[in-house]
Design an enzyme around this catalytic site. Sequence first.
Site: not given
Length: 304
Positions: A92, A94
């Site tokens: 991922d 963010d």
Amino acid sequence: MAPSRNSLVATLIANPSRPVLTDEIVASAAASLGHETERSVLARGIAADLIVSGSGEAKAVEARLRAALDGQPIDIVVQPLATRRKRLFLADMDSTMIGQECIDELADYVGLKKEVSEITERAMRGEIAFEPALRERVALLKNLPVNVVDEIVETRLTLTPGGRALVQTMRAHGAYACLVSGGFTLFTGPIGAKIGFDEHRSNRLILEGETLAGMVEEPILGREAKLATLIELRERFNLAHHETMAVGDGANDLAMLGEAGLGVAFRAKPAVAAAAHARIDHADLSALLYAQGYTAEEIVATPA
């Protein structure tokens, strides 16, 4: 005693900026698992392995170690010793590979960071569905000049410590790395390049000339698309389930983390931390290298 095929390895990991893993702590942790527990140092003060021979339950080993560590800022990753080295890595972006949420930074330019951040937080906790939450937030960005993205990337986004070393060390040892985000290609492109990922996948914002249209292309890349990416890449490279690793912090990462051979919750929301195979609360992203058995000397040095 030589490790058996069923041996577990428990890796104790401290943050490199706070190397609190003393020989005494390692010895005490090993003693809590029994006198036959083997010890090896991966990085002095930062990471060490404890090898637990014979069959055992990873969660039980982890619980005993947490009790022995008694609140020390040290992370614990317990997994099968024989399959710890990974060849596919999905991450991922963010609040994982970077310290911010890009959509919140965009919203700050239109004076709506507080409102958008609240929606982001609820979505990441799994309290509301990711896809409609993303559409709602993107709609608030209508008419924002697209050139603010470059400014945000250069002045507001910070790479999570250890991330470059993690990706570049794994790639140097033949692994493939994919940045897979519910965010936007305008950010995953430059961020993926800075860190050194092989590829990036994320959502595309629709533009009207040089401004944001307030819409995102469908279908939205969310929880199921992250899972599908893991499966697709695993099959493309003909890898076994145990050869894969994923890291994330939010509810839309849960399916991907669950499908990976090692799914790691990084500074994650409570529900994600509880569901993942392993959790990193104190260390930086280099923890994912130590969890694979890399030593400090094997880690690729990268600029700060």
